[in-house]
Motif scaffolding. Structure first.
Motif, PDB file in Angstrom:
ATOM      1  N   SER A   1     -35.482  92.206 -62.694  1.00 55.73           N
ATOM      2  CA  SER A   1     -34.652  91.066 -63.122  1.00 55.73           C
ATOM      3  C   SER A   1     -33.253  91.108 -62.481  1.00 55.73           C
ATOM      4  O   SER A   1     -32.282  90.565 -63.016  1.00 55.73           O
ATOM      5  CB  SER A   1     -34.524  91.037 -64.646  1.00 55.73           C
ATOM      6  OG  SER A   1     -35.805  90.917 -65.247  1.00 55.73           O
ATOM      7  N   GLY A   2     -33.163  91.793 -61.325  1.00 54.84           N
ATOM      8  CA  GLY A   2     -31.895  91.830 -60.587  1.00 54.84           C
ATOM      9  C   GLY A   2     -30.940  92.913 -61.044  1.00 54.84           C
ATOM     10  O   GLY A   2     -29.760  92.897 -60.648  1.00 54.84           O
ATOM     11  N   ASN A   3     -31.427  93.885 -61.826  1.00 53.33           N
ATOM     12  CA  ASN A   3     -30.575  94.975 -62.319  1.00 53.33           C
ATOM     13  C   ASN A   3     -30.730  96.201 -61.408  1.00 53.33           C
ATOM     14  O   ASN A   3     -31.781  96.840 -61.403  1.00 53.33           O
ATOM     15  CB  ASN A   3     -30.965  95.336 -63.746  1.00 53.33           C
ATOM     16  CG  ASN A   3     -30.121  96.481 -64.308  1.00 53.33           C
ATOM     17  OD1 ASN A   3     -29.128  96.880 -63.719  1.00 53.33           O
ATOM     18  ND2 ASN A   3     -30.545  97.004 -65.461  1.00 53.33           N
TER      19      ASN A   3
ATOM     20  N   TYR B   1     -35.931  86.143 -47.291  1.00 58.84           N
ATOM     21  CA  TYR B   1     -35.040  86.135 -48.450  1.00 58.84           C
ATOM     22  C   TYR B   1     -35.853  85.814 -49.706  1.00 58.84           C
ATOM     23  O   TYR B   1     -35.699  86.467 -50.753  1.00 58.84           O
ATOM     24  CB  TYR B   1     -33.931  85.115 -48.233  1.00 58.84           C
ATOM     25  CG  TYR B   1     -32.886  85.085 -49.336  1.00 58.84           C
ATOM     26  CD1 TYR B   1     -31.672  85.740 -49.182  1.00 58.84           C
ATOM     27  CD2 TYR B   1     -33.113  84.366 -50.509  1.00 58.84           C
ATOM     28  CE1 TYR B   1     -30.709  85.697 -50.191  1.00 58.84           C
ATOM     29  CE2 TYR B   1     -32.165  84.321 -51.516  1.00 58.84           C
ATOM     30  CZ  TYR B   1     -30.971  84.992 -51.350  1.00 58.84           C
ATOM     31  OH  TYR B   1     -30.018  84.964 -52.368  1.00 58.84           O
ATOM     32  N   GLU B   2     -36.695  84.816 -49.591  1.00 58.59           N
ATOM     33  CA  GLU B   2     -37.485  84.368 -50.748  1.00 58.59           C
ATOM     34  C   GLU B   2     -38.446  85.465 -51.240  1.00 58.59           C
ATOM     35  O   GLU B   2     -38.547  85.723 -52.449  1.00 58.59           O
ATOM     36  CB  GLU B   2     -38.281  83.130 -50.356  1.00 58.59           C
ATOM     37  CG  GLU B   2     -39.003  82.425 -51.530  1.00 58.59           C
ATOM     38  CD  GLU B   2     -40.344  83.097 -51.867  1.00 58.59           C
ATOM     39  OE1 GLU B   2     -40.729  83.087 -53.062  1.00 58.59           O
ATOM     40  OE2 GLU B   2     -40.993  83.636 -50.949  1.00 58.59           O
ATOM     41  N   GLY B   3     -39.129  86.123 -50.314  1.00 56.08           N
ATOM     42  CA  GLY B   3     -40.079  87.161 -50.714  1.00 56.08           C
ATOM     43  C   GLY B   3     -39.381  88.330 -51.391  1.00 56.08           C
ATOM     44  O   GLY B   3     -39.877  88.884 -52.392  1.00 56.08           O
ATOM     45  N   ILE B   4     -38.222  88.732 -50.877  1.00 57.07           N
ATOM     46  CA  ILE B   4     -37.474  89.848 -51.469  1.00 57.07           C
ATOM     47  C   ILE B   4     -36.960  89.451 -52.847  1.00 57.07           C
ATOM     48  O   ILE B   4     -37.079  90.217 -53.829  1.00 57.07           O
ATOM     49  CB  ILE B   4     -36.303  90.254 -50.537  1.00 57.07           C
ATOM     50  CG1 ILE B   4     -36.844  90.815 -49.214  1.00 57.07           C
ATOM     51  CG2 ILE B   4     -35.418  91.293 -51.214  1.00 57.07           C
ATOM     52  CD1 ILE B   4     -35.793  91.045 -48.155  1.00 57.07           C
ATOM     53  N   HIS B   5     -36.365  88.255 -52.924  1.00 61.93           N
ATOM     54  CA  HIS B   5     -35.787  87.806 -54.197  1.00 61.93           C
ATOM     55  C   HIS B   5     -36.868  87.710 -55.277  1.00 61.93           C
ATOM     56  O   HIS B   5     -36.657  88.117 -56.441  1.00 61.93           O
ATOM     57  CB  HIS B   5     -35.103  86.450 -53.992  1.00 61.93           C
ATOM     58  CG  HIS B   5     -34.379  85.961 -55.204  1.00 61.93           C
ATOM     59  ND1 HIS B   5     -35.008  85.221 -56.200  1.00 61.93           N
ATOM     60  CD2 HIS B   5     -33.077  86.109 -55.601  1.00 61.93           C
ATOM     61  CE1 HIS B   5     -34.135  84.916 -57.131  1.00 61.93           C
ATOM     62  NE2 HIS B   5     -32.943  85.446 -56.805  1.00 61.93           N
ATOM     63  N   ARG B   6     -38.013  87.176 -54.929  1.00 62.13           N
ATOM     64  CA  ARG B   6     -39.114  87.019 -55.874  1.00 62.13           C
ATOM     65  C   ARG B   6     -39.563  88.364 -56.451  1.00 62.13           C
ATOM     66  O   ARG B   6     -39.741  88.512 -57.673  1.00 62.13           O
ATOM     67  CB  ARG B   6     -40.277  86.318 -55.189  1.00 62.13           C
ATOM     68  CG  ARG B   6     -41.570  86.238 -55.997  1.00 62.13           C
ATOM     69  CD  ARG B   6     -42.560  85.284 -55.353  1.00 62.13           C
ATOM     70  NE  ARG B   6     -42.709  85.486 -53.936  1.00 62.13           N
ATOM     71  CZ  ARG B   6     -43.514  86.440 -53.399  1.00 62.13           C
ATOM     72  NH1 ARG B   6     -44.189  87.273 -54.176  1.00 62.13           N
ATOM     73  NH2 ARG B   6     -43.620  86.527 -52.085  1.00 62.13           N
ATOM     74  N   ASN B   7     -39.773  89.350 -55.623  1.00 65.46           N
ATOM     75  CA  ASN B   7     -40.219  90.667 -56.082  1.00 65.46           C
ATOM     76  C   ASN B   7     -39.141  91.402 -56.886  1.00 65.46           C
ATOM     77  O   ASN B   7     -39.453  92.131 -57.850  1.00 65.46           O
ATOM     78  CB  ASN B   7     -40.660  91.523 -54.897  1.00 65.46           C
ATOM     79  CG  ASN B   7     -42.067  91.193 -54.437  1.00 65.46           C
ATOM     80  OD1 ASN B   7     -43.057  91.591 -55.059  1.00 65.46           O
ATOM     81  ND2 ASN B   7     -42.170  90.431 -53.346  1.00 65.46           N
ATOM     82  N   ILE B   8     -37.864  91.205 -56.518  1.00 64.58           N
ATOM     83  CA  ILE B   8     -36.769  91.824 -57.285  1.00 64.58           C
ATOM     84  C   ILE B   8     -36.774  91.284 -58.716  1.00 64.58           C
ATOM     85  O   ILE B   8     -36.648  92.052 -59.690  1.00 64.58           O
ATOM     86  CB  ILE B   8     -35.411  91.561 -56.600  1.00 64.58           C
ATOM     87  CG1 ILE B   8     -35.266  92.433 -55.332  1.00 64.58           C
ATOM     88  CG2 ILE B   8     -34.256  91.878 -57.563  1.00 64.58           C
ATOM     89  CD1 ILE B   8     -34.017  92.167 -54.540  1.00 64.58           C
TER      90      ILE B   8
END
Length: 239
Positions: A169-171, A157-164
């Motif tokens: 910026s989550g768009n 979860y952390e690795g995916i969230h970080r790269n997104i």
């Protein structure tokens, strides 16, 4: 006897009237003798002595024996009737018990069948209603990871969230129109900025084929990263 009938000194010669009187006396005497020989019942007998009357012997023991025999027979019949009634009652009780046991068994079988059916229905409902996720970045990442797990694609979860966050910026509608890919006419798109050829090559069946779909974009990008870098967790810059 006739001598006495004639008076003394009279002639021995009898007239007709006298003869008739003598004949009548003789007849009466004969009749008297005959009557003494007839029994009181009016029947004649050929013997001078009457036959002895047989004596009848009476015994109360015989009556008692008959009474005891009848009583014993009645008692035996009553016992037989009681035994038959007892057998009938026992058979009726047994039949009732067997009927109750069969009904109970049938009810238990029916309940088990209904329980199994309800369980199967619940399972079908679970299968038919997949787990839902919120329509936001957290929900997209968690749903993507559940799909990745089924296909053996690594990524935390952390690795995916970080790269997104670094890439878009989550768009989910983000698009890069200035890098080399954009210059070459194939700009990077979506949460993890994947170019269309890469998205098509690493698309995972069961996900949307729309590159802007957040879940499909994450799964395809992580599939590519796993192939090139081992896992999305190893990516720290443009890839």
């Amino acid at each position: 006897m006739l001598k006495n009938i004639l008076p003394r000194g009279r002639s021995r010669s009898l007239n007709r009237t006298q003869k008739a009187a003598i004949a009548g006396v003789g007849a009466l005497g004969a009749a008297a003798v005959a009557l003494t020989a007839v029994p009181a019942s009016g029947q004649t007998t050929t013997t001078s002595e009457a036959a002895p009357t047989a004596k009848v012997a009476y015994s109360t023991k015989q009556i008692q024996d008959v009474h005891a025999g009848v009583t014993g027979q009645l008692a035996g019949a009553s016992q037989k009737v009681a035994a038959i009634e007892a057998k009938k009652e026992a058979a009726a009780k047994k039949a009732t018990a067997e009927k109750k046991a069969a009904a109970k068994k049938a009810a238990a079988k029916r309940e088990a069948k209904e329980s199994t059916s309800r369980s199967a229905q619940r399972t079908e409902v679970k299968k038919a209603a997949p787990k839902s996720y919120p329509n936001n970045l957290d929900g997209w990442i968690r749903e993507a990871r559940s799909i990745m797990k089924k296909h053996g694609i690594p990524g935390t979860y952390e690795g995916i969230h970080r790269n997104i966050m670094r890439e878009s910026s989550g768009n989910p509608k983000a698009i890069n129109d200035w890098d080399i890919n954009a210059i070459n006419g194939i700009p990077s798109k979506g949460l993890l900025q994947v170019i269309p050829p890469t998205f098509a090559a690493y698309h995972v069946p069961g996900t949307s084929k729309n590159i802007y779909d957040p879940v499909a974009n994450i799964v395809a990008a992580c599939n590519y990263a796993a192939d090139k870098y081992g896992t999305m967790d190893n990516v720290d810059s443009a890839y």
